[in-house]
Design a protein around this motif. Structure first.
Motif, mmCIF file in Angstrom:
data_model
loop_
_atom_site.group_PDB
_atom_site.id
_atom_site.type_symbol
_atom_site.label_atom_id
_atom_site.label_comp_id
_atom_site.label_asym_id
_atom_site.label_seq_id
_atom_site.Cartn_x
_atom_site.Cartn_y
_atom_site.Cartn_z
ATOM 1 N N LYS A 290 0.826 -1.204 0.000
ATOM 2 C CA LYS A 290 0.000 0.000 0.000
ATOM 3 C C LYS A 290 0.859 1.253 0.000
ATOM 4 O O LYS A 290 0.605 2.214 -0.743
ATOM 5 N N ALA A 291 1.893 1.239 0.825
ATOM 6 C CA ALA A 291 2.789 2.400 0.872
ATOM 7 C C ALA A 291 3.513 2.585 -0.460
ATOM 8 O O ALA A 291 3.707 3.724 -0.923
ATOM 9 N N ALA A 292 3.901 1.468 -1.087
ATOM 10 C CA ALA A 292 4.596 1.558 -2.378
ATOM 11 C C ALA A 292 3.681 2.131 -3.448
ATOM 12 O O ALA A 292 4.120 2.925 -4.308
ATOM 13 N N LYS A 293 2.393 1.758 -3.411
ATOM 14 C CA LYS A 293 1.447 2.289 -4.400
ATOM 15 C C LYS A 293 1.270 3.796 -4.230
ATOM 16 O O LYS A 293 1.241 4.553 -5.215
ATOM 17 N N ILE A 294 1.176 4.253 -2.980
ATOM 18 C CA ILE A 294 1.032 5.694 -2.736
ATOM 19 C C ILE A 294 2.278 6.436 -3.202
ATOM 20 O O ILE A 294 2.201 7.500 -3.836
ATOM 21 N N ALA A 295 3.448 5.859 -2.911
ATOM 22 C CA ALA A 295 4.698 6.502 -3.336
ATOM 23 C C ALA A 295 4.795 6.565 -4.859
ATOM 24 O O ALA A 295 5.246 7.573 -5.433
ATOM 25 N N GLU A 296 4.348 5.490 -5.521
ATOM 26 C CA GLU A 296 4.391 5.477 -6.995
ATOM 27 C C GLU A 296 3.485 6.557 -7.572
ATOM 28 O O GLU A 296 3.858 7.255 -8.525
ATOM 29 N N ARG A 297 2.306 6.729 -6.983
ATOM 30 C CA ARG A 297 1.393 7.762 -7.475
ATOM 31 C C ARG A 297 1.976 9.162 -7.255
ATOM 32 O O ARG A 297 1.823 10.050 -8.091
ATOM 33 N N MET A 298 2.640 9.350 -6.125
ATOM 34 C CA MET A 298 3.256 10.660 -5.859
ATOM 35 C C MET A 298 4.344 10.969 -6.883
ATOM 36 O O MET A 298 4.448 12.097 -7.387
ATOM 37 N N VAL A 299 5.144 9.954 -7.212
ATOM 38 C CA VAL A 299 6.200 10.145 -8.213
ATOM 39 C C VAL A 299 5.591 10.479 -9.568
ATOM 40 O O VAL A 299 6.067 11.365 -10.298
ATOM 41 N N ASN A 300 4.505 9.782 -9.929
ATOM 42 C CA ASN A 300 3.853 10.047 -11.217
ATOM 43 C C ASN A 300 3.228 11.438 -11.250
ATOM 44 O O ASN A 300 3.260 12.120 -12.286
ATOM 45 N N LEU A 301 2.640 11.859 -10.122
ATOM 46 C CA LEU A 301 2.067 13.209 -10.087
ATOM 47 C C LEU A 301 3.158 14.270 -10.254
ATOM 48 O O LEU A 301 2.940 15.304 -10.901
ATOM 49 N N ASN A 302 4.319 13.998 -9.690
ATOM 50 C CA ASN A 302 5.430 14.933 -9.898
ATOM 51 C C ASN A 302 5.918 14.907 -11.340
ATOM 52 O O ASN A 302 6.269 15.943 -11.915
ATOM 53 N N THR A 303 5.957 13.712 -11.917
ATOM 54 C CA THR A 303 6.435 13.596 -13.303
ATOM 55 C C THR A 303 5.480 14.280 -14.270
ATOM 56 O O THR A 303 5.912 14.991 -15.189
ATOM 57 N N PHE A 304 4.172 14.022 -14.086
ATOM 58 C CA PHE A 304 3.162 14.584 -14.997
ATOM 59 C C PHE A 304 2.444 15.774 -14.343
ATOM 60 O O PHE A 304 1.241 15.942 -14.492
ATOM 61 N N ASP A 305 3.190 16.578 -13.627
ATOM 62 C CA ASP A 305 2.562 17.691 -12.905
ATOM 63 C C ASP A 305 1.941 18.705 -13.856
ATOM 64 O O ASP A 305 0.839 19.217 -13.606
ATOM 65 N N ASP A 306 2.629 19.005 -14.937
ATOM 66 C CA ASP A 306 2.086 19.990 -15.887
ATOM 67 C C ASP A 306 0.772 19.502 -16.499
ATOM 68 O O ASP A 306 -0.172 20.285 -16.696
ATOM 69 N N ILE A 307 0.689 18.199 -16.792
ATOM 70 C CA ILE A 307 -0.559 17.653 -17.361
ATOM 71 C C ILE A 307 -1.671 17.707 -16.321
ATOM 72 O O ILE A 307 -2.820 18.037 -16.638
ATOM 73 N N ALA A 308 -1.331 17.380 -15.059
ATOM 74 C CA ALA A 308 -2.338 17.441 -14.003
ATOM 75 C C ALA A 308 -2.837 18.870 -13.807
ATOM 76 O O ALA A 308 -4.036 19.099 -13.563
ATOM 77 N N GLN A 309 -1.949 19.834 -13.917
ATOM 78 C CA GLN A 309 -2.365 21.244 -13.800
ATOM 79 C C GLN A 309 -3.290 21.629 -14.950
ATOM 80 O O GLN A 309 -4.298 22.324 -14.742
#
Length: 711
Positions: A290-309
């Motif tokens: 569970k912790a690894a999944k949350i960490a993976e999502r955080m990394v992806n949000l940082n990677t695709f931050d401009d798209i999320a914005q």
């Protein structure tokens, strides 16, 4: 004794005695005949003819007439016209073959055949017993001597009779001497009686059985103790008992999983087998998962931050200068390494989690059929799917359950349907059809969940090219099928053997159920027709629309208006219909084959379509009834076709899938989701009533006068 005296003695023995005996015998026979004749005559005179009172009196001619009687082997006393129930034909049938045999006498024999095993054993046993018995003097020799003596005695008797009566005295004396000699000599031994030959080749057999003596046995025990008790039970007690049992079973399973596994390993040097305990890695991984999944999502949000914005905040300001036209902003792209050579065949959003969607992968090419895949993505992690399932056959369609969002119905190219449970950590479907359970014989093109039935059993419908629309119900952990309707193609018959005309079934390609009227649904076919059907009628259609010239790729009811539906086809057209009118309300020609069409969830007049040239078209009938507001190229590669499009139920985004396994997420610009402007001092009305009125206003302009009464 001199020879003459001996001869005389023989003559006396044979001649006179033989003559007396013969005369005495003849006299006896004569006496018997006379007595018999007398009794016979007395019997005849004493007889009288007695007639029965009911006997027929026949004339001489009738008595002499010949009456022919035919004797048969049939029993006249057997019962006639016996009727029995035939379970094979499920009807009462007359029994023809009656047994004509009438048994008059039966007798159980105790004979066995000589050639049988038991007969041979008994014959060997009897021969052994005969050999062991003491030997008696031969009787046959003495019997032969007596026969020779008798023959010799008979010969002089004949000579004595021929000599005459002159020697009567000598013969009498010789006879007396012979009788005295015979009285002195012992009688000859009797010959053993010979048994008659057994012409049936059987031997006698007898056997006795051992009779066990009767025994009596008695046993006495103490009475079982008993106790009177009473208890009140209600639903809460039963529920608590079941919950305690479930907890106990879960704890037992956890203990079994926690047990270390002993692994045997062979030592190469000594040749001994060593066993060691393998440390359990699964528990440590499950804790970190569970912790690894949350960490993976955080990394992806940082990677695709401009798209999320952009997804959350960006609004295209250039729409103000484009007039009525709009654009599509590309956001994320979802691609998996194992699905690059597979086409996107189905897209479905989860009804509960608005960022979760499922994608089915397969192939529309008949010559390139292989495996398929089912992936579940989330917008929070575009780099890797949340769930992945592999299948032997290509996936053609899928649909999430509205009330149970963890259940996913899937249709395969080989005609099977299956249900995947996302809660279970299994790579195989929880339920799957088979040839025994009534699977389709051709590809399943669409599946749709329905409301639970009266017994709260989940059920869904499927449509296939074999012309069957089947209802699948989940009963006691198995799929039970029932054919709802069979599509019959009108006017298409095939020449069968011996000139028979065989009716051809239509090929269903898509269907959709009415949002309000549960029993009403539409079916699109390969022939281009659209059938309006009901669950209540399985043999006929409510209506038939001559919709398209080629296969109907998609048909869908409007989410707001109860009478309107849309269809698209490979004949390049998109058509909007009123189901009470046979002719389409709007027709749009997109200059190439249309792969899919979908209504927007926020407006009754907005819909989008994709064509095989890689373009997406967005229409708003309220703004422009003739042309799309946006036509944009979604796929950049050549020879790549877009296959499916789907609106998100909440966010202003759409998903577009293509033949290379790529999913593109696009955001609608403000011009494509315009809302009525708010006037000063007036509140803007919102809700489904407003959307229905908006579309009804457009349809009233197109409808011909008097068409409302048509049904």
């Amino acid at each position: 004794m001199p020879a003459k005296a001996a001869d005389k003695r023989r003559q006396g023995q044979g001649g006179p005695s033989g003559g007396k005996a013969g005369k005495a015998g003849k006299a006896g026979y004569k006496k018997r005949d006379e007595d018999g004749s007398e009794t016979g005559e007395d019997g005849l005179t004493a007889r009288t003819v007695v007639r029965s009172p009911d006997q027929l009196k026949l004339t001489e001619a009738e008595l002499k007439a010949e009456v022919t009687r035919t004797l048969t082997a049939n029993n006249p006393h057997i019962p006639r016209d016996i009727v029995r129930f035939s379970f094979k034909e499920r009807a009462y049938k007359l029994v023809d073959d009656m047994d004509q045999t009438a048994i008059h006498f039966t007798l159980n024999g105790y004979l066995i055949h000589k050639d049988s095993d038991e007969g041979r054993r008994q014959s060997i046993r009897s021969s052994i017993e005969a050999e062991e018995a003491p030997v008696e003097p031969p009787v046959e020799a003495s019997a032969e001597e007596t026969e020779e003596a008798e023959t010799k005695d008979e010969e002089p008797t004949e000579e004595a009779e021929a000599a005459g009566e002159g020697e009567g005295e000598e013969v009498a004396e010789a006879a007396e001497e012979a009788e005295a000699a015979e009285a002195e000599e012992p009688p000859p031994p009797k010959q053993p009686e010979k048994k008659l030959a057994n012409q049936f080749n059987f031997i006698e057999r007898g056997s006795t059985t051992y009779h066990h003596p009767l025994r009596e046995k008695g046993l006495q025990t103490d009475p079982a103790p008993f106790e009177t008790f009473s208890e009140n039970v209600n639903q809460w007690c039963i529920y608590d008992a079941y919950m305690e049992e479930l907890e106990r079973m879960e704890k037992a399973k956890e203990k079994e999983k926690a047990k270390p596994v002993a692994v045997k390993k062979e030592d190469t040097q000594t040749g001994r087998k060593l066993s060691y305990v393998e440390p359990p890695h699964s528990d440590s991984l499950s804790k970190v998962a569970k912790a690894a999944k949350i960490a993976e999502r955080m990394v992806n949000l940082n990677t695709f931050d401009d798209i999320a914005q952009d997804f959350k905040y960006f609004e295209d300001a250039s729409d103000e200068f484009r007039g009525q036209e709009g654009t599509l902003l590309p956001l994320w792209k979802f691609q998996y390494e194992k699905t690059k050579k597979l086409a996107v065949t189905a897209i479905s959003w989860n009804p509960k989690y608005k960022d979760l969607f499922a994608v089915g992968y397969g192939s529309y090419d008949f010559m390139k059929q292989g495996h398929g895949m089912l992936l579940v993505y989330t917008l929070k992690n575009p780099s890797f799917p949340e769930y992945s399932f592999s299948s032997e056959s290509g996936i053609m369609c899928l649909d999430f359950h509205s009330d149970h969002p963890h259940l996913l119905a899937v249709g395969f190219y080989d005609g099977n349907v299956a249900i995947y449970n996302l809660k279970k950590a299994s790579s195989q479907p929880s339920y799957k059809s088979s040839a025994k359970s009534g699977k389709h014989t051709e590809p399943v093109w669409q599946v749709k969940w329905q409301k639970d039935d009266m017994d709260n059993n989940s059920n869904f419908f499927s449509v296939s090219s074999d012309g069957r629309i089947v209802s699948w119900t989940l009963v006691k952990n198995e799929l039970v099928h029932m054919d709802v309707i069979k599509l019959s193609a009108d006017g298409t018959t095939m020449q069968g053997p011996e000139g028979l005309q065989l009716q051809m079934l239509g090929s269903g390609t898509s269907f959709d159920f009415h949002k309000k009227i549960d029993y009403l649904f539409l079916v699109g076919t390969e022939e281009g027709k659209i059938y309006k059907c009901s669950k209540s009628y399985s043999s006929q259609f409510l209506d038939v629309f001559e919709a398209h010239h080629m296969a109907v790729d998609s048909v869908s009811w409007n989410p707001f208006h109860l009478k309107v539906f849309i269809s698209c086809s490979s004949d390049w057209t998109v058509k909007i219909w009123d189901h009470t009118i046979k002719t389409p309300m709007f027709v749009y020609d997109l200059s190439t084959a249309v792969g899919d069409v979908a209504w927007s969830p926020y407006s009754s007049t907005v819909f989008a379509a994709v064509t095989i040239d890689g373009q997406a078209h967005v229409f708003d009938l309220n703004i422009n009834k003739l042309e799309p507001l946006c036509t944009q190229l979604v796929v950049t590669r050549k020879k790549n076709k877009t296959t499916h499009i789907q609106f998100n139920p909440v966010y202003p985004i759409i998903l577009v899938g293509d033949e290379r396994g790529l999913i593109t997420c696009l955001k609608l610009s403000p011009n494509l989701r315009k809302k009525p402007k708010q006037k000063k001092g007036q509140e803007v009305k919102k809700g489904p009533e407003v959307e229905i009125a908006k579309l009804e206003k457009l349809l009233s302009l197109v409808r011909e006068p008097g068409s409302k009464e048509e049904k």
